[in-house]
Enzyme design. Sequence first.
Site, PDB file in Angstrom:
ATOM      1  N   TYR A  61      86.705 104.314  60.461  1.00  0.00           N
ATOM      2  CA  TYR A  61      88.544 104.177  61.524  1.00  0.00           C
ATOM      3  C   TYR A  61      88.493 105.311  62.624  1.00  0.00           C
ATOM      4  CZ  TYR A  61      88.852 101.482  57.177  1.00  0.00           C
ATOM      5  OH  TYR A  61      89.262 100.529  56.277  1.00  0.00           O
ATOM      6  N   LYS A  71      82.182 103.782  44.003  1.00  0.00           N
ATOM      7  CA  LYS A  71      82.166 105.179  44.312  1.00  0.00           C
ATOM      8  C   LYS A  71      81.733 106.643  43.545  1.00  0.00           C
ATOM      9  CE  LYS A  71      85.779 105.099  47.546  1.00  0.00           C
ATOM     10  NZ  LYS A  71      86.623 104.149  47.707  1.00  0.00           N
TER      11      LYS A  71
HETATM   12  C1  PLP Z   1      86.533 102.668  48.562  1.00  0.00           C
HETATM   13  C2  PLP Z   1      87.351 101.973  47.694  1.00  0.00           C
HETATM   14  C3  PLP Z   1      87.004 100.501  47.928  1.00  0.00           C
HETATM   15  C4  PLP Z   1      84.932  99.629  49.007  1.00  0.00           C
HETATM   16  O1  PLP Z   1      84.386 101.189  48.973  1.00  0.00           O
HETATM   17  P1  PLP Z   1      83.255 100.677  49.621  1.00  0.00           P
HETATM   18  O2  PLP Z   1      82.092 101.384  48.996  1.00  0.00           O
HETATM   19  O3  PLP Z   1      84.025 101.551  51.377  1.00  0.00           O
HETATM   20  O4  PLP Z   1      83.197  99.617  50.374  1.00  0.00           O
HETATM   21  C5  PLP Z   1      87.357  99.309  47.478  1.00  0.00           C
HETATM   22  N1  PLP Z   1      88.171  99.741  46.676  1.00  0.00           N
HETATM   23  C6  PLP Z   1      88.744 100.806  46.168  1.00  0.00           C
HETATM   24  C7  PLP Z   1      89.773 100.735  45.025  1.00  0.00           C
HETATM   25  C8  PLP Z   1      88.533 101.819  47.277  1.00  0.00           C
HETATM   26  O5  PLP Z   1      89.074 102.688  46.843  1.00  0.00           O
END
Ligand code: PLP
Length: 431
Positions: free
Chosen positions: A23, A281
């Site tokens: 971003y 994550k």
């Molecule tokens: C970060 C996030 C995503 C996207 O994940 P990326 O690994 O950045 O593609 C999708 N849903 C939620 C709830 C997130 O926090």
Amino acid sequence: MPDTPDAEPDWMALDRDHVWHPYSAMGTDAPLYPVVAASGVRLRLADGRELIDGMASWWCAIHGYNVPEINAALIAQLDTMAHVMFGGLTHPPAARLAARLAELTPAPLETVFFSDSGSVSVEVALKMAIQYWHARGKPRKQHFATLRSGYHGDTFGAMSVCDPVTGIHSLFNEILAKQYFTDSPSSRFGEPCSTADATALETLLAEQHDHLAALILEPVVQGAGGMRFYSADYLERARALCDEYGVLLICDEIATGFGRSGRLFACEHAGIAPDIMCLGKALTGGYLTLAATLTTADIAAAIREGSPGVFMHGPTFMGNPLACSAALASLQLLLDSPWQQRVANIERQLASGLAPCREFNSVAEVRTLGAIGVVELHEPVDMQRLPQQFVDAGVWIRPFGRLVYLMPPYIISTEDLAVLTTTVTRIISEL
Ligand SMILES: *Cc1c(COP(=O)(O)O)cnc(C)c1O
């Protein structure tokens, strides 16, 4: 030229000329800090300064950085096999991790589709839901219901179910799939679901279920779309309404999974299980990019029995052995640790440490849940000034919009967490 402790490293110029950051725009003077090492809850900058990490690298680094157990697992896997294609081949880390995830997630979730990032796991979830209904003879069910203020990722399918305003849908207006939005529940966490919230969702499902493959939502905690915590009772109602109207429920636990909200998975607050769950994550403890889409044996069977008889997705790096090994080590470490106690302690300390912010005119609301503490301001923060003030104070905190928030690694000490909360309080008091 070697990096000297007190000069800006020479590679920073290369970064400015060539590298996009999240971003951001190229060619601006937005502050950017060179980090050369990370260990425990500390990030070391090129000039030798150390910052206490308040972000866990966007929900990921739950055990902090440079974790001996995960390092060892990765080195062992590296000596065995870094990667191999997943079409027609398999390997122990993927098989073991899938079984572990099936065991840890709510009961009917049994099968695991690995992918490389959270956004892709959301694409996979959306496609699974569509293929399921196609196989069941309902090919018109190709749209999705979702909540405003949600965030599900940056790829096109995921973007289409992000909040239309913060996701800037107007910009991609011609190409984004049209989805069905209902207001983010106004019923707060800890409160029962209001009749108005339940009715709004029911009306949407009642009117549109012929077109709806699934309702996709972030259970209990809406993350990047606004850091809101909503009623677990609402989630329970949503589950019941999905069953009533023949709509699948997709829980995006990419941010909330692995203990962040106080439960291993946030859907446990409501005692429900989704039909499809996305994880990412913290899955690898912040080491490597890996995501997973879980679903039930019934949905998997329906897709197999329908046409074309296979699920139409297969990333090149699917089930990467290194990433799966990191995930196995991270999960073991988490489950062997007193994580509930740690998250509960962080929750208490965030609540008391951030409470003084309520007195400031600039502050709209302070809220905490699990290892997440949020100070919502009336006005967007100055992204030139505030991050720099935090760095000067020795902490790594990256606000967005009107939100200054903390979600530290679970291993943070009471003393380090106190530095984070007192720094946030002091800097916000000066706004
Ligand atoms: C970060 C996030 C995503 C996207 O994940 P990326 O690994 O950045 O593609 C999708 N849903 C939620 C709830 C997130 O926090």
